[in-house]
Design a protein around this motif. Sequence first.
Motif, PDB file in Angstrom:
ATOM      1  N   GLN A   1     -12.332  -2.560   0.654  1.00  0.00           N
ATOM      2  CA  GLN A   1     -11.727  -3.516  -0.265  1.00  0.00           C
ATOM      3  C   GLN A   1     -10.313  -3.055  -0.610  1.00  0.00           C
ATOM      4  N   THR A   2      -9.386  -4.007  -0.635  1.00  0.00           N
ATOM      5  CA  THR A   2      -8.009  -3.646  -0.984  1.00  0.00           C
ATOM      6  C   THR A   2      -7.836  -3.645  -2.502  1.00  0.00           C
TER       7      THR A   2
ATOM      8  N   PRO B   1      -0.946  -7.618   1.823  1.00  0.00           N
ATOM      9  CA  PRO B   1      -1.838  -7.012   2.819  1.00  0.00           C
ATOM     10  C   PRO B   1      -1.303  -7.057   4.244  1.00  0.00           C
TER      11      PRO B   1
ATOM     12  N   ALA C   1      -8.454  -2.770   6.519  1.00  0.00           N
ATOM     13  CA  ALA C   1      -9.535  -2.991   5.565  1.00  0.00           C
ATOM     14  C   ALA C   1     -10.718  -3.681   6.237  1.00  0.00           C
TER      15      ALA C   1
ATOM     16  N   ALA D   1      -0.323   3.288   1.982  1.00  0.00           N
ATOM     17  CA  ALA D   1      -1.532   3.121   1.170  1.00  0.00           C
ATOM     18  C   ALA D   1      -2.396   4.373   1.278  1.00  0.00           C
TER      19      ALA D   1
ATOM     20  N   ILE E   1      -2.654  -3.843  -3.724  1.00  0.00           N
ATOM     21  CA  ILE E   1      -1.835  -4.088  -2.532  1.00  0.00           C
ATOM     22  C   ILE E   1      -1.215  -5.478  -2.659  1.00  0.00           C
TER      23      ILE E   1
ATOM     24  N   PRO F   1      -1.364   1.346  -3.989  1.00  0.00           N
ATOM     25  CA  PRO F   1      -2.014   0.599  -2.915  1.00  0.00           C
ATOM     26  C   PRO F   1      -3.109   1.424  -2.229  1.00  0.00           C
TER      27      PRO F   1
ATOM     28  N   LEU G   1      -2.473  -3.577   6.683  1.00  0.00           N
ATOM     29  CA  LEU G   1      -3.486  -3.086   5.745  1.00  0.00           C
ATOM     30  C   LEU G   1      -4.690  -4.028   5.720  1.00  0.00           C
ATOM     31  N   ALA G   2      -4.455  -5.311   5.905  1.00  0.00           N
ATOM     32  CA  ALA G   2      -5.562  -6.263   5.943  1.00  0.00           C
ATOM     33  C   ALA G   2      -6.480  -5.991   7.126  1.00  0.00           C
TER      34      ALA G   2
ATOM     35  N   ILE H   1      -7.119   1.236   0.067  1.00  0.00           N
ATOM     36  CA  ILE H   1      -8.280   0.601   0.690  1.00  0.00           C
ATOM     37  C   ILE H   1      -9.476   1.451   0.297  1.00  0.00           C
TER      38      ILE H   1
END
Length: 471
Positions: A16-17, A23, A10, A68, A20, A78, A6-7, A80
């Motif tokens: 922006q998360t 990440p 993003a 997410a 979460i 969660p 997920l990081a 993004i």
Amino acid sequence: MIALSLAEIAEVVGGQTHDIPDPSVQVTGPVVRDSREAGPGSLFVAFAGERVDGHDFAASVVEAGAVAVLGTRPVGVPAIVVDDVQTALGALARHVVRRLGATLVALTGSAGKTSTKDLIAQVLQRKAPTVFTPGSLNNEIGLPLTALSATEETRFLVLEMGARGIGHISYLAGLTPPKVGLVLNVGSAHIGEFGGREQIAQAKGELVEALPSEVDGGTAILNADDPYVRAMASRTKAKVIFFGESGEADVRAENVRLTDTGQPSFRLHTPSGASDVTMRLYGEHHVSNALAAAAVAHELGMSADEIAVALSEAGSLSRWRMEVTERPDGVTVVNDAYNANPESMKAALRALAAMGKGRRTWAVLGKMAELGDEALAEHDAVGRLAVRLNVSKLVAVGGREAAWLQLGAYNEGSWGEESVHVSDAQAAVDLLRSELRPGDVVLVKASRSVGLESVAQALVESGAEGEVSAR
């Protein structure tokens, strides 16, 4: 999709998360926009439409296993968050395509895109794992979703590209840069939106302009039988391969004929050899589609014999495109109601004539949309062609455009009950149920907005129930 954290997602999409905890958790499942398709490891893309807002389904998709949500606002699970979901989806697709080791094949054209894409996929699947556009999801949302369905094992990615204006294909090619670009034809589809064939050719040619140079492995595959497409050779730095029935084509067909059931048979010639093909699909227009697929496969290393076998065994993968059903009573229903333009309508009528030798034939036709100032002339021409091909009965369904279809048939010499104009799909069904005889062949075709697939479906169901006139 190939596994991404997920990081990383993003960062790729500039988002922006929110909510979460970790990440580093990876998306290992598909990227989906339909909440019903969410499952373990998936990423749900929340589009806000006029009637439905995907953000409202955030909790349910996470409950179903989605890692997410990709959306434009925090949703309590969660997520993004980005400024524009479509732009973010495209950026993610571009990132994944760059990571893949797959060869990307893109195709466009006024008619036959989906059928040809299905043929290319079925041929290439015999060589290596292949991912391809489902149905005709060929726009700025469907195309990146298809690209994101590829995995580390994918070796060929076959993407259909549609356009409704100048710049559309350039945009799509920027999202998923192709190595092989195929242009099928320049016809009348959407001519009302583009303003003319020259504008359509300009838009379709954006694909070959986006290809890498020949030195960098780019290949443009162009229809030698279409002057607008043939001229696109001057617009690319890629290697150019021509296909068609022209003797000048690199990949061509000879001794083209139709079987007694209307299926094309021909001798396939490629630079690496020749082999015979007899297709399972119906209609001579599939010869050009098959040659296009053969040119792609040849360029990607398949022999003429391998290609011919694959083409001979390939079927229709997409619904309502020359979908043939034989009823128990001997009535043949040809459902080609997914869409229509002048070229595909004429091709379908010729296929009907070939399939119906010695049998009564019915053409149940409706409006061809987005033809602009050409609408009257094009509908008139289709009505006339039905008469020239000796179609037993034309059933024109709908309003003004249907009246133009019947008028064309009338002016070509259709008298008495050889053509009829009915108001809607139900009226067509009622007429056919009362007048069909065992052995008749019925073609159903119109633009998607008309919904004539309901006629074909009703006729198939009637056959299963034994409803047919004994006359």
